[in-house]
Scaffold this active site. Structure first.
Site, mmCIF file in Angstrom:
data_model
loop_
_atom_site.group_PDB
_atom_site.id
_atom_site.type_symbol
_atom_site.label_atom_id
_atom_site.label_comp_id
_atom_site.label_asym_id
_atom_site.label_seq_id
_atom_site.Cartn_x
_atom_site.Cartn_y
_atom_site.Cartn_z
ATOM 1 N N GLU A 254 26.406 14.810 -25.980
ATOM 2 C CA GLU A 254 26.966 13.754 -25.146
ATOM 3 C C GLU A 254 27.672 12.637 -25.909
ATOM 4 O OE1 GLU A 254 24.012 11.084 -23.389
ATOM 5 O OE2 GLU A 254 22.430 12.458 -24.016
ATOM 6 N N ASP B 172 0.829 -1.220 0.000
ATOM 7 C CA ASP B 172 0.000 0.000 0.000
ATOM 8 C C ASP B 172 0.860 1.266 0.000
ATOM 9 O OD1 ASP B 172 1.063 -0.264 2.458
ATOM 10 O OD2 ASP B 172 -0.797 0.020 3.585
ATOM 11 N N HIS C 10 25.421 5.169 -29.503
ATOM 12 C CA HIS C 10 24.248 6.017 -29.259
ATOM 13 C C HIS C 10 24.397 7.334 -29.995
ATOM 14 C CE1 HIS C 10 26.430 8.543 -26.324
ATOM 15 N NE2 HIS C 10 26.897 7.442 -25.772
ATOM 16 N N ASP D 274 26.599 9.735 -14.711
ATOM 17 C CA ASP D 274 25.586 10.395 -15.546
ATOM 18 C C ASP D 274 24.416 10.664 -14.622
ATOM 19 O OD1 ASP D 274 23.527 11.086 -17.285
ATOM 20 O OD2 ASP D 274 24.020 9.557 -18.766
ATOM 21 N N TYR E 182 33.246 3.653 -25.812
ATOM 22 C CA TYR E 182 33.103 2.523 -24.888
ATOM 23 C C TYR E 182 33.880 1.343 -25.475
ATOM 24 C CZ TYR E 182 29.323 5.757 -23.986
ATOM 25 O OH TYR E 182 28.612 6.916 -23.764
ATOM 26 N N ARG F 135 32.060 9.112 -21.273
ATOM 27 C CA ARG F 135 31.046 9.981 -21.888
ATOM 28 C C ARG F 135 31.204 11.358 -21.247
ATOM 29 N NH1 ARG F 135 27.131 6.876 -21.454
ATOM 30 N NH2 ARG F 135 25.967 7.503 -19.622
ATOM 31 N N HIS G 295 23.268 2.323 -19.544
ATOM 32 C CA HIS G 295 22.310 2.705 -18.499
ATOM 33 C C HIS G 295 22.509 1.881 -17.226
ATOM 34 C CE1 HIS G 295 19.388 4.755 -21.545
ATOM 35 N NE2 HIS G 295 20.454 5.465 -21.305
ATOM 36 N N GLU H 67 28.888 14.856 -21.091
ATOM 37 C CA GLU H 67 27.553 15.338 -21.472
ATOM 38 C C GLU H 67 27.247 16.675 -20.823
ATOM 39 O OE1 GLU H 67 24.270 12.846 -20.099
ATOM 40 O OE2 GLU H 67 22.985 13.709 -21.661
ATOM 41 N N HIS I 150 14.392 12.646 -21.808
ATOM 42 C CA HIS I 150 14.396 12.465 -23.266
ATOM 43 C C HIS I 150 13.125 13.159 -23.742
ATOM 44 C CE1 HIS I 150 17.037 8.676 -22.577
ATOM 45 N NE2 HIS I 150 17.726 9.783 -22.527
ATOM 46 N N ASP J 218 20.852 17.019 -17.243
ATOM 47 C CA ASP J 218 21.423 15.725 -17.659
ATOM 48 C C ASP J 218 22.909 15.930 -17.958
ATOM 49 O OD1 ASP J 218 21.854 13.215 -18.696
ATOM 50 O OD2 ASP J 218 20.510 13.440 -20.418
ATOM 51 N N HIS K 5 19.856 14.531 -27.303
ATOM 52 C CA HIS K 5 18.391 14.406 -27.354
ATOM 53 C C HIS K 5 17.813 15.703 -26.822
ATOM 54 C CE1 HIS K 5 18.710 13.684 -22.983
ATOM 55 N NE2 HIS K 5 19.698 12.862 -23.268
HETATM 56 N N1 GLY Z 1 20.863 10.072 -18.761
HETATM 57 C C1 GLY Z 1 20.329 9.528 -19.935
HETATM 58 C C2 GLY Z 1 20.920 10.122 -21.119
HETATM 59 O O1 GLY Z 1 21.962 10.730 -21.037
HETATM 60 O O2 GLY Z 1 20.362 10.096 -22.182
HETATM 61 MN MN MN Z 2 22.793 11.546 -19.296
HETATM 62 MN MN MN Z 3 21.391 12.522 -22.066
#
Ligand code: GLY
Ligand code: MN
Ligand code: MN
Length: 439
Positions: free
Chosen positions: A385, A40, A351, A261, A389, A407, A244, A409, A362, A272, A355
């Site tokens: 970003e 609950d 990737h 991240d 890798y 990465r 992720h 970003e 996103h 982000d 975005h």
């Molecule tokens: N944190 C998710 C991305 O960078 O798209």
């Molecule tokens: Mn990110």
């Molecule tokens: Mn991102």
């Protein structure tokens, strides 16, 4: 400092949306519903972004109805009714009266009465604007109301003829951020920058990934951003190669990099940021070499961000720099143009370079229009970003590169002559990071 989107801005958004709707139409937008976490107890409530964009109202189980041109009122809310017992246990409710006083409703009703009222509001309207398929339970309710009208057809009731996807109109509006939205997003960026700087400085070999995560969460909460825009990714060593990764439960080892991240959510707006840095404060030669390639790719991507350039230009620029770097370091072999044409880099970079960013991390908005990449416009917010890798089990590269994931970003807003960084003040270069960590 507290920033809020003024209620007149929400009214303006509703007016703008109604101005684009067809004559004799209705729009129906549902709030989010609480979701059980265990038995609950619920997950922390997060309002549906479309609903929030048009209302600023953060309670569950509400419905916004817009009927442009309706004489008795164009903005109608359904919401949970006042209930002293429930409010004693679960928190305050605005109630229908509050919707009129504080949230710009022309009319408001308890949501428990919606079955009796909404069919009457839909009846005789030609078009219904609605985001079909996103909330199956609400889709069913809507079909039920439609059938209620159909069942009265013999008495002259006219069911709507057309359902139109609301997303297209609304998400185009959400894509261009207002001055007030940008102020909130800048603040979200500042808070996240402070959080990353804190985690960078706190990092020591032997710590656990979740301890760095806690530094991030602590700083954001201290500064008024209680929620993260998405679960923080804290990946030491080869965990940085899992895009992720959110287990965040491994020990951070001297000699490894750690990739964080993370970004706070402020008034439902996301930030982000990713930074990758050495756990012991000093980059190895291989780590620094790859880091510098990613940093150069980010610079190349930034240079392509301005009105008149399309959404894809920054990705193309970043990929070219990443591939040239991989060639220079011997991780790729062959001809640069052929590598780019045949996408021979995707084992190292799988990737896209960014975005849209806004109420959703996103965020919504089309990336292509009529099959062509969208041209950037002032007020669009996006992430930049790039990353590299090198899988720990990639036997095609020398051992010394394996398991390195990087990465970098940041968040930017497109301006009339370029872009503005929403996440300034972070250590970026190898030297800046080492200096920040040494203090
Ligand atoms: N944190 C998710 C991305 O960078 O798209
Ligand atoms: Mn990110
Ligand atoms: Mn991102």
């Amino acid at each position: 400092m507290s920033l809020t989107i003024p209620s007149k801005d929400y009214a303006k958004r509703r007016r703008e949306l109604m101005a684009q709707m067809a004559p004799n139409s209705i729009a129906v937008i549902a709030a989010a519903h609480e979701i059980i976490r265990n038995r609950d107890t619920h997950f922390a409530f997060r309002q549906d972004s479309d609903f929030y964009y048009l209302s600023g109202f953060a309670e569950p189980d509400a419905v916004l109805v817009l009927i442009p041109g309706r004489e008795q009122g164009e903005v109608i809310f359904f919401c949970r009714d006042r209930d002293p017992t429930r409010e004693l246990w679960d928190g305050r409710r605005a109630g229908p009266e509050g919707m009129v006083k504080q949230y710009g409703a022309d009319d408001a009703f308890p949501v428990d009465d919606i079955d009796d009222i909404l069919p009457g509001l839909m009846e005789g309207r030609e078009r219904v604007y609605y985001s079909l398929g996103r909330n199956p339970a609400f889709d069913n309710l809507l079909m039920g109301w439609l059938n209620t009208i159909r069942s009265k057809a013999r008495t002259g009731a006219q069911p709507p003829e057309e359902f139109v996807d609301l997303d297209h109109l609304l998400h185009d509006m959400r894509l261009i951020k207002s001055t007030a939205e940008l102020a909130v997003m800048k603040r979200a960026g500042e808070i996240s920058v402070a959080a990353h700087k804190r985690a960078m400085r706190a990092c020591k070999p032997g710590m656990m990934e979740y301890q760095l995560e806690s530094e991030i969460i602590h700083e954001c909460s201290q500064q008024g951003a209680r929620f993260q825009a998405y679960p923080a990714i804290v990946g030491g060593g080869e965990n940085g190669c899992i895009l992720h990764y959110i287990e965040n439960n491994a020990e951070l080892k001297s000699g490894d990099l750690v990739l964080i991240d993370a970004g706070c959510e402020l008034q439902n707006y996301a930030s982000d940021i990713t930074r990758t840095f050495p756990v012991n404060g000093v980059f190895s030669n291989e780590q620094a070499a790859l880091y510098n390639v990613v940093l150069a790719a980010q610079e190349a991507a930034f240079a392509e961000i301005s009105p008149e350039r399309d959404w894809n230009a920054s990705h193309v620029a970043a990929v070219r720099v990443l591939c040239q770097g991989l060639l220079d370091l011997g991780l790729l072999r062959g001809d640069l143009d052929e590598i780019l044409e045949q996408n021979k880099y995707t084992e190292f970079y799988m990737h896209r370079t960014g975005h849209w960013l806004g109420l959703d991390v996103h965020d919504v908005g089309d990336y292509k229009i009529g099959g062509e990449w969208r041209v950037l416009e002032p007020g669009m917010v996006l992430t930049v970003e790039p990353g590299l890798y090198i899988a720990p089990d990639n036997l095609n590269v020398e051992q010394k590169w394996r398991g390195i994931g990087i990465r970098i970003e940041d968040d930017v807003v497109v301006t009339k002559d370029g872009y503005e960084l929403l996440t300034p003040g972070m250590p970026r270069s190898v030297e800046e990071i080492e200096r920040w960590m040494a203090n």
